[in-house]
Scaffold this motif. Structure first.
Motif, PDB file in Angstrom:
ATOM      1  N   HIS A  56       2.229  -1.385   4.024  1.00  0.00           N
ATOM      2  CA  HIS A  56       3.360  -0.795   3.387  1.00  0.00           C
ATOM      3  C   HIS A  56       3.672  -1.279   2.040  1.00  0.00           C
ATOM      4  CE1 HIS A  56       7.257   1.064   3.233  1.00  0.00           C
ATOM      5  NE2 HIS A  56       7.843   0.071   2.947  1.00  0.00           N
ATOM      6  N   ILE A  71      -0.167   1.566  -1.886  1.00  0.00           N
ATOM      7  CA  ILE A  71      -0.663   2.391  -0.935  1.00  0.00           C
ATOM      8  C   ILE A  71       0.046   1.799   0.127  1.00  0.00           C
ATOM      9  CG2 ILE A  71      -2.729   2.679   0.503  1.00  0.00           C
ATOM     10  CD1 ILE A  71      -4.760   2.217  -1.904  1.00  0.00           C
ATOM     11  N   SER A  72       0.112   2.835   1.182  1.00  0.00           N
ATOM     12  CA  SER A  72       0.704   2.691   2.600  1.00  0.00           C
ATOM     13  C   SER A  72      -0.211   3.232   3.567  1.00  0.00           C
ATOM     14  CB  SER A  72       2.197   3.154   2.866  1.00  0.00           C
ATOM     15  OG  SER A  72       3.060   2.385   1.926  1.00  0.00           O
ATOM     16  N   GLY A  73      -0.147   2.568   4.891  1.00  0.00           N
ATOM     17  CA  GLY A  73      -1.017   3.306   5.875  1.00  0.00           C
ATOM     18  C   GLY A  73      -1.333   2.254   6.978  1.00  0.00           C
ATOM     19  N   PHE A  77      -5.071   0.819   8.381  1.00  0.00           N
ATOM     20  CA  PHE A  77      -6.589   0.765   8.191  1.00  0.00           C
ATOM     21  C   PHE A  77      -7.321  -0.132   9.248  1.00  0.00           C
ATOM     22  CE2 PHE A  77      -3.926   1.704   4.272  1.00  0.00           C
ATOM     23  CZ  PHE A  77      -4.725   2.822   3.623  1.00  0.00           C
ATOM     24  N   LEU A 107     -10.528   7.905   1.421  1.00  0.00           N
ATOM     25  CA  LEU A 107      -9.157   8.093   1.211  1.00  0.00           C
ATOM     26  C   LEU A 107      -8.850   7.952  -0.319  1.00  0.00           C
ATOM     27  CD1 LEU A 107      -5.978   8.234   2.083  1.00  0.00           C
ATOM     28  CD2 LEU A 107      -5.969   5.916   2.506  1.00  0.00           C
TER      29      LEU A 107
END
Length: 337
Positions: free
Chosen positions: A268, A299-301, A303, A314
């Motif tokens: 996050h 960056i958020s996500g 992985f 990405l």
């Protein structure tokens, strides 16, 4: 002889003391299996005399440990060891509890070193390489999940279950035993647990502690010898550094903390250097930033720790970035010009 706690007294026969002594010594053995511990619990709950005898043996052991520090008592115990045709304590003329206590005092003086000091001076070492994770089952039913590039040393003794975290991070699932604390030594502090699940991570001079379930006691010591202590409950964490200062206790995201145990990173608003550094821990091929202008990308996500290709795709689709392979073990991230 009557024994018990408060106003409750349980008459305990000599046979129960013999069995209790056997179980007490067996449970101190680091090689005692989970099956044997279950058998002990069955024996203890089968008869109130068994429980009373074991409680008394445990109490006398604690007393004998203190007594063994007195030189005059140690000398008397050694004289007793040398007396008699078989070098046995003349137990039958003593009250059972007194006999058991004296026998345990002799044990403090004469038992093999595994019972009074760590099982081995250097302990047992377990480690993983980059990209590897390993679960280490321990003899007491506890376990350690080692993350990538992590090393620990395990030393079990009569007084404590000690683990030294040498590098990396690990998740500890601890079988409860209030009389036998589980202590993790990491960085400049210790984490003491009884029946908990928690994580400890070494990151440079910083040590991070995350408690998933149960309770923990954390202590850190400064170079000047000053100690700070804190208590955690499930869902809390803290950090401490080489200066021995404990940071404030804070709430943790349990899902994020457990992510690496499932091969995931819950990210996050991380800066790109932070994300790459974490991904690089799990992969032999290292991703590096080749231009300072990329350092402020956030960056958020979610992985996969071992899926560099998806991350590279990405980054190249979402930002003006292209990846250039420099060698078999290095990929450089550069801005599009």
């Amino acid at each position: 002889m009557g024994m018990g706690r408060g106003d409750q007294h349980v008459a305990t026969d000599l046979g129960s003391y013999d069995d209790a002594e056997h179980w007490f010594v067996r449970l101190l053995d680091p090689e005692c299996s989970a099956g044997e511990r279950a058998e002990f619990e069955h024996w203890r709950s089968a008869d109130p005399q068994h429980a009373a005898a074991y409680d008394e043996i445990e109490r006398l052991w604690r007393q004998s440990e203190e007594a063994a520090k007195d030189p005059s008592i140690v000398a008397a115990a050694n004289r007793a060891l040398r007396s008699g045709p078989d070098n046995h304590v003349p137990r039958r003329w003593l009250y059972p509890a007194l006999a058991a206590g004296f026998a345990l005092l002799l044990a403090v003086v004469t038992l093999p070193q595994w019972l009074t000091t760590p099982a081995a001076a250097d302990g047992t070492r377990y480690s993983t390489v980059a990209g590897q994770q390993q679960t280490v089952p321990l003899s007491d039913g506890s376990s350690i999940l080692l993350d990538t590039d992590t090393a620990v040393t395990v030393r079990y003794s009569a007084r404590t279950r000690r683990v030294d975290l040498l590098r990396g991070q690990a998740q500890f699932t601890v079988q409860g035993n209030h009389a036998w604390p589980f202590v993790v030594h990491a960085g400049h502090g210790t984490v003491t647990a009884v029946g908990t699940q928690f994580q400890v991570r070494l990151d440079g001079d910083s040590t991070d502690v995350a408690l998933l379930r149960g309770k923990l006691a954390v202590a850190a010591e400064s170079p000047q010898g000053r100690t700070q202590e804190a208590a955690l409950v499930g869902g809390q964490g803290l950090a401490f550094g080489a200066d021995g200062h404990l940071a404030a206790v804070h709430a943790i995201d349990v899902q994020k903390a457990e992510g690496w145990t499932q091969g995931k990173l819950f990210v996050h608003d991380w800066r790109l250097p932070e994300l790459l550094a974490e991904m690089n821990r799990y992969n032999a091929v290292k991703l590096e930033i080749g231009d300072p202008s990329l350092r402020d990308i956030h960056i958020s996500g979610v992985f996969r720790t071992r899926d560099q290709q998806t991350l590279l795709q990405l980054l190249q689709r979402g930002w003006p970035i292209h990846a250039r392979r420099m060698s078999a073990t290095q990929i450089l991230l550069l801005p599009n010009r």
